[in-house]
Design an enzyme around this catalytic site. Structure first.
Site, PDB file in Angstrom:
ATOM      1  N   THR A 127      -5.121  -6.223  -3.502  1.00 52.30           N
ATOM      2  CA  THR A 127      -5.160  -5.154  -4.486  1.00 52.30           C
ATOM      3  C   THR A 127      -5.479  -3.854  -3.780  1.00 52.30           C
ATOM      4  OG1 THR A 127      -6.362  -4.106  -6.302  1.00 52.30           O
ATOM      5  CG2 THR A 127      -7.528  -5.855  -5.170  1.00 52.30           C
ATOM      6  N   ASP A 129      -6.894  -1.596  -5.183  1.00 55.20           N
ATOM      7  CA  ASP A 129      -8.178  -1.142  -5.738  1.00 55.20           C
ATOM      8  C   ASP A 129      -9.374  -1.578  -4.878  1.00 55.20           C
ATOM      9  OD1 ASP A 129      -6.552  -0.318  -7.807  1.00 55.20           O
ATOM     10  OD2 ASP A 129      -7.073  -1.967  -9.134  1.00 55.20           O
ATOM     11  N   ARG A 164      -6.510  28.304  -4.747  1.00 54.63           N
ATOM     12  CA  ARG A 164      -6.715  27.488  -5.943  1.00 54.63           C
ATOM     13  C   ARG A 164      -7.641  26.317  -5.648  1.00 54.63           C
ATOM     14  NH1 ARG A 164      -0.279  27.091  -7.204  1.00 54.63           N
ATOM     15  NH2 ARG A 164      -0.135  28.833  -8.670  1.00 54.63           N
ATOM     16  N   MET A 171      -5.518   6.150  -8.120  1.00 53.44           N
ATOM     17  CA  MET A 171      -5.711   4.887  -8.844  1.00 53.44           C
ATOM     18  C   MET A 171      -7.007   4.192  -8.395  1.00 53.44           C
ATOM     19  SD  MET A 171      -1.973   3.124  -9.039  1.00 53.44           S
ATOM     20  CE  MET A 171      -0.754   3.611 -10.255  1.00 53.44           C
ATOM     21  N   GLY A 172      -7.268   3.047  -9.004  1.00 54.10           N
ATOM     22  CA  GLY A 172      -8.456   2.290  -8.613  1.00 54.10           C
ATOM     23  C   GLY A 172      -9.133   1.568  -9.765  1.00 54.10           C
ATOM     24  N   ARG A 173      -8.561   1.747 -10.975  1.00 52.27           N
ATOM     25  CA  ARG A 173      -9.157   1.096 -12.150  1.00 52.27           C
ATOM     26  C   ARG A 173     -10.638   1.423 -12.278  1.00 52.27           C
ATOM     27  NH1 ARG A 173      -6.014  -4.302 -13.232  1.00 52.27           N
ATOM     28  NH2 ARG A 173      -4.489  -3.377 -14.619  1.00 52.27           N
ATOM     29  N   GLU A 223      -8.979   7.534 -11.375  1.00 49.12           N
ATOM     30  CA  GLU A 223      -8.410   7.432 -12.732  1.00 49.12           C
ATOM     31  C   GLU A 223      -9.380   6.822 -13.740  1.00 49.12           C
ATOM     32  OE1 GLU A 223      -5.133   4.676 -12.862  1.00 49.12           O
ATOM     33  OE2 GLU A 223      -6.256   3.106 -11.839  1.00 49.12           O
ATOM     34  N   ARG A 267      -5.224  23.401 -10.391  1.00 51.90           N
ATOM     35  CA  ARG A 267      -4.065  22.545 -10.668  1.00 51.90           C
ATOM     36  C   ARG A 267      -4.457  21.085 -10.486  1.00 51.90           C
ATOM     37  NH1 ARG A 267      -2.128  26.786 -12.177  1.00 51.90           N
ATOM     38  NH2 ARG A 267      -0.192  27.756 -11.462  1.00 51.90           N
ATOM     39  N   HIS A 273       2.117   5.823  -8.672  1.00 56.85           N
ATOM     40  CA  HIS A 273       2.678   4.622  -8.036  1.00 56.85           C
ATOM     41  C   HIS A 273       3.177   4.863  -6.621  1.00 56.85           C
ATOM     42  CE1 HIS A 273       2.404   3.352 -12.202  1.00 56.85           C
ATOM     43  NE2 HIS A 273       2.327   2.134 -11.715  1.00 56.85           N
TER      44      HIS A 273
HETATM   45  O1  F6P Z   1      -4.611  -2.738 -10.098  1.00 54.86           O
HETATM   46  C1  F6P Z   1      -3.738  -1.971  -9.354  1.00 54.86           C
HETATM   47  C2  F6P Z   1      -3.329  -0.724 -10.087  1.00 54.86           C
HETATM   48  O2  F6P Z   1      -2.502   0.033  -9.214  1.00 54.86           O
HETATM   49  C3  F6P Z   1      -4.474   0.122 -10.631  1.00 54.86           C
HETATM   50  O3  F6P Z   1      -5.058   0.926  -9.641  1.00 54.86           O
HETATM   51  C4  F6P Z   1      -3.779   0.886 -11.729  1.00 54.86           C
HETATM   52  O4  F6P Z   1      -4.673   1.288 -12.755  1.00 54.86           O
HETATM   53  C5  F6P Z   1      -2.808  -0.127 -12.274  1.00 54.86           C
HETATM   54  O5  F6P Z   1      -2.557  -1.037 -11.222  1.00 54.86           O
HETATM   55  C6  F6P Z   1      -1.497   0.463 -12.736  1.00 54.86           C
HETATM   56  O6  F6P Z   1      -0.753  -0.549 -13.324  1.00 54.86           O
HETATM   57  P1  F6P Z   1       0.800  -0.468 -13.665  1.00 54.86           P
HETATM   58  O7  F6P Z   1       1.556  -0.544 -12.360  1.00 54.86           O
HETATM   59  O8  F6P Z   1       1.028  -1.654 -14.514  1.00 54.86           O
HETATM   60  O9  F6P Z   1       1.029   0.848 -14.334  1.00 54.86           O
END
Ligand code: F6P
Length: 344
Positions: A127, A129, A164, A171-173, A223, A267, A273
């Protein structure tokens, strides 16, 4: 021995090298490894190749991002019919073992299937994350941080040109590892993590001071940062019950607040992704390869219900359920210990 291999959950760089390591080691033992496509959905629907993976199928996977097995966030334990289909397909294909590559959700299913006596499983943690317990790192993390640090370096150029502040959302949940490492390596002026309560006043005061000196600023925001105006009870969720965090627009919200409170043009940017694709870093290739090989060795030793893990420099095997019980979040003390970066 007939083994099924699958990848579940969000993809990340390193999955293909791990598949390669697993298959190459299994071939040495004379085992047949069959590709189950699309994660657990492949076992629910019977999306399984009709021939085992060969050397040619895997030997060139070392530098490729994504997963050739394809992935999904299917949770067969959510629906008794799907679980029954999994059970039936395991018998139909005659699998002696399933090798599952995934994070807490995918490995959680692997653990349950093993403990429910449905099939022997081994787990390979992945992962971006980096939030799985029982392993120091997961492959995918290092490559994603590399992408984000590159983004910060680019954003710094344009932030400086236009005087600015720029907020980068990563990401990272619910674990702030990606933000923490990106922020430190990128020399950010402030880092926002889900583990640390949001203090907009302190951040803006510091940004004003730093801006007065160098005329730009960089903030890295995870996030998963808790935002005062968001009610998670109504948020959209995936099959494992996780809130879809990208929809919260953390970066935009933080940038608006900074501009309102400091009067400095701000900004927001999101790597999204982009963090999940591309060639795996050398670190992730090595880690993934070692994990794949070790997992095949677990199968050979009959050491089932285990997940391979890196502890220090060793690859070890630990019970899967220990790894999926609790998330490995950033210790607040670690964040506190680097506060010198944000008090000048
Ligand atoms: O768990 C990996 C992850 O990239 C998280 O960091 C992110 O919140 C989530 O997947 C995004 O999921 P999806 O690709 O389903 O939008």
């Amino acid at each position: 021995m007939k083994i099924g291999i699958l990848t579940g959950g969000g993809d990340c760089p390193g999955l293909n090298p791990a598949i390669r390591g697993f298959v190459l080691q299994s071939l040495d033992y004379g085992y047949d490894v069959y590709a189950i496509r699309e994660g657990w959905r492949g076992l629910v629907k019977g999306i399984v190749d009709d021939r085992p993976l060969s050397i040619s199928d895997v030997e060139e996977l070392i530098w490729q991002g994504g997963t050739v097995l394809r992935s999904s966030r299917t949770n067969p334990y959510k629906d008794p019919e799907q679980l029954e289909a999994v059970r039936t397909n395991i018998q139909r294909y005659g699998f002696d073992c399933i090798a599952a590559l995934g994070g807490e959700d995918t490995l959680g299913v692997a653990s349950k299937l093993y403990h429910d006596g449905i099939v022997n499983t081994v787990g390979i943690p992945k992962t971006m994350d980096n939030d799985l317990s029982e392993t120091d790192y997961t492959f995918g993390f290092d490559t994603s941080v590399g992408v984000d640090v590159d983004a910060v370096d680019r954003l710094r150029d344009t932030a400086r040109s236009h005087m600015r502040i720029i907020v980068l959302e990563v990401m990272g949940r619910h674990a702030g590892w990606v933000a923490l490492y990106t922020g430190i390596a990128g020399g950010a002026d402030w880092i926002l993590l889900p583990e640390v309560p949001l203090d907009l006043d302190a951040m803006c005061e510091h940004l004003k001071t730093a801006y007065a000196r160098k005329k730009y600023g960089i903030v890295v925001a995870s996030e998963g940062v808790e935002l005062p105006h968001i009610d998670e009870s109504t948020a959209e969720r995936d099959a494992f019950g996780h809130v879809i965090l990208g929809d919260r627009n953390v970066g935009e919200y933080i940038a608006d607040e900074i501009e309102k409170r400091t009067g400095i043009e701000t900004r927001a940017a999101v790597t999204g992704h982009i963090q999940r694709g591309g060639r795996p870093s050398a670190f992730d290739r090595v880690l993934a390869t070692r994990c794949g090989i070790r997992a095949a060795q677990c199968v050979h030793e009959g050491d089932f219900g285990k997940m391979v893990a890196i502890k220090g420099t060793e690859i070890v095997a630990v019970p899967i359920e220990r790894a999926v019980g609790t998330l490995k979040t950033v210790p607040v003390e670690l964040y506190e210990s680097i506060k010198t970066l944000f008090n000048k």
